[in-house]
Every structure is written in structure tokens, then in C-alpha cells.
Design an enzyme around this catalytic site. Structure first.
Site, PDB file in Angstrom:
ATOM      1  CE1 TYR A 105      -3.696  -1.816   5.451  1.00 34.26           C
ATOM      2  CE2 TYR A 105      -2.926   0.385   4.854  1.00 34.26           C
ATOM      3  CZ  TYR A 105      -3.374  -0.874   4.494  1.00 34.26           C
ATOM      4  OH  TYR A 105      -3.495  -1.192   3.162  1.00 34.26           O
TER       5      TYR A 105
ATOM      6  CB  SER B 208      -0.901   0.014   1.242  1.00 33.99           C
ATOM      7  OG  SER B 208      -1.546   1.264   1.392  1.00 33.99           O
TER       8      SER B 208
END
Length: 291
Positions: free
Chosen positions: A142, A114
Site C-alpha cells: 500500500y 495518503s
């Protein structure tokens, strides 16, 4: 397919087989259950696959979690859930499947990462974010897990000799409208569902994964970076082009510490990769002997 919901997987497999058999392309797909919140489950899956003694040509580590806005949670193994699902479990699976990947050479390990890794920071001494030095948030959990994955992949990229033929690639799929929204609060799920024009559909979002897994230029790019002693593994952008991960991802000192800490947390010896390349047995505390 290694999945957590075999019923949903079987329905999808049936759909694919129905769609493609009529086009002269019969698909032979099966699903096996694996729970990334349980490292024992990961080991059992890897053992079952390696026992086939067949080749593995592409491993796509696609599963992920972003529990936006939620309180800190831990897996049954005692690790922060983002770190385990997004990094520790895929790292363990990738290492344990090296014998099958080497048999399938040329082969690839594809990590769906990501762009959020750019705001991540990894403290190898506090990967669970429990020391109090940083206040936990789901964003920290995250982004840190995604940065840890790139750092681990970069050391694996360096440790795998060209002769193995196993490429390691990280990629960004972009912002994709998938069921990752299941982890969002209800009002955010509603917003997430009404902005399809601003984000990729699943079909669009899988482009960089498919490109990384199949394009013949990828192993050539991987070999070029290895020859040039590039500090990070190949990173493919959402538009299927080589990209440069964050400045922190280039921190080789931290990357080596993340490598060592990751192997410790998943119960592998520090020389696990070297031993597997040589065809030797290794021991994982989450399972039995592996070869």
C-alpha cells in the site's frame, strides 16, 4: 462516474438527484463501469470518454485498496494489486484522458493519496515486490503504491506546460470511515466501526478532495511551484492546506525511474504525454490507437 459497481452507483445517483433537485440544482450524472484491476477496462473507459470530444474539467482518482494483513495478490495483468489499483491504473487513465483535460482547460487531475506514503519505498526494478529483496506485506504494498503515485504525478507536473492549463495535485484525505474496511479482517472491521470519533466521516474526508478540485487558489499554487521549479507536485493536507510530501518523494532520480517504469508497465510509449499534448496519436498495448 467511473465505477466498478454500476448498480450501487445508480442508487447513489438517484439519491443525489432526489436530494438536490428540490433545491433547484438538477444533477446530470451517469456511471460507466471500469475495473482498475484490468488495464484493458481502463483503456476502454478512456476511449469512450475521449470519443465524446468534449471537455473534462476535473479528474478525481479516488478509488483505492488496502488489503490489510492479506497475502500478496496480483491483477489479471500480472501486477501486485495495490500497485495496479492505487497507481498504475490511475496513471494510465490520467495520461489517456489528457486530450479531454486539455479541451477542458483550465482543468485538474486530483489524486487521492495518503500520509502512508511517508513510510513507503519504491524500487522501480521491483514494483511487484517479487524479487525477494524485500519481504512483502500489505503495508509495503500500500505505502509503496502511494509513494509511486506522488513520484509519477511529480514528473507529470513537470512535463505539462503551463499553456495546457492542466494542474496535477495529490492530497491526503486523512483517516476516513469508508468501505475501504471491506478489505480488512472481520475483527478489524469491528474495531474500525466503533472508532468514528477518532477518524473522519466520508463527508469530512472528502473535504481535501473537493478543495483540490474546486478552490481557485490551487491552480495558482500549482503555477507558483512550476515557476519555482519545485521537485514535487502540489500536495494538499487533510485540513486543506499546502503540505510537503515525504523526503523520499523528493528523490527526483527515483521519480524519473518510476515514471519510465510506469509507462512501460501500462504499455505506453515514453513520449506519450508529449505526443498527446501535440495532438498526435499514441499506441497502448492494452488497447488501440489513442489521440
Amino acid at each position: 462516474m467511473a465505477v466498478r459497481n454500476t448498480k450501487a452507483a445508480q442508487e447513489l445517483i438517484q439519491q443525489w438527484q432526489n436530494e438536490w433537485s428540490g433545491k433547484g440544482l438538477p444533477l446530470n450524472i451517469e456511471s460507466m463501469e471500469v475495473d482498475l484491476l484490468s488495464l484493458d477496462s481502463v483503456v476502454r473507459f478512456a476511449d469512450a470518454w475521449n470519443a465524446r470530444l468534449g471537455p473534462l474539467h476535473v479528474l478525481i482518482n479516488n478509488a483505492g485498496v488496502f488489503a490489510m494483513g492479506e497475502a500478496q495478490k496480483f491483477s489479471e495483468d500480472g501486477y501486485e494489486q495495490h500497485m495496479q489499483v492505487n497507481h498504475l491504473a490511475p496513471a494510465l487513465l490520467s495520461v489517456l484522458l489528457l486530450p479531454s483535460l486539455i479541451r477542458g482547460s483550465p482543468s485538474r487531475i486530483i489524486n487521492v493519496n495518503s500520509v502512508m506514503h511517508c513510510v513507503g519505498f519504491v524500487d522501480p526494478d521491483d514494483m511487484n515486490v517479487v524479487s525477494g529483496r524485500r519481504k512483502y506485506s500489505s503495508l509495503i504494498g500500500y505505502s509503496s503504491s502511494k509513494l509511486a503515485q506522488i513520484m509519477f504525478s511529480s514528473i507529470l507536473f513537470k512535463k505539462l506546460p503551463l499553456e495546457t492549463g492542466v494542474s496535477v495535485v495529490c492530497l491526503s484525505p486523512g483517516v476516513v470511515l469508508t468501505n475501504v474496511a471491506r478489505d480488512l479482517p472481520r475483527f478489524l472491521q469491528a474495531l474500525y466501526a466503533i472508532i468514528p470519533y477518532f477518524i473522519f466521516s466520508p463527508q469530512e474526508g472528502c473535504r481535501s478532495s473537493l478543495f483540490s478540485a474546486t478552490d481557485p487558489q490551487v491552480p495558482e499554487y500549482w503555477e507558483t511551484l512550476k515557476t519555482d521549479d519545485w521537485p514535487v507536485c502540489p500536495f494538499i493536507s487533510q485540513d486543506c492546506r499546502p503540505a510537503n510530501p515525504s523526503e523520499e518523494a523528493h528523490n527526483t532520480e527515483t521519480a524519473h525511474r518510476v515514471w519510465e517504469k510506469t509507462l512501460e508497465l501500462v504499455g505506453l510509449p515514453i513520449d506519450a504525454v508529449e505526443k498527446l499534448i501535440e495532438g498526435e496519436n499514441i499506441h497502448c498495448r492494452y488497447g488501440e490507437q489513442h489521440e
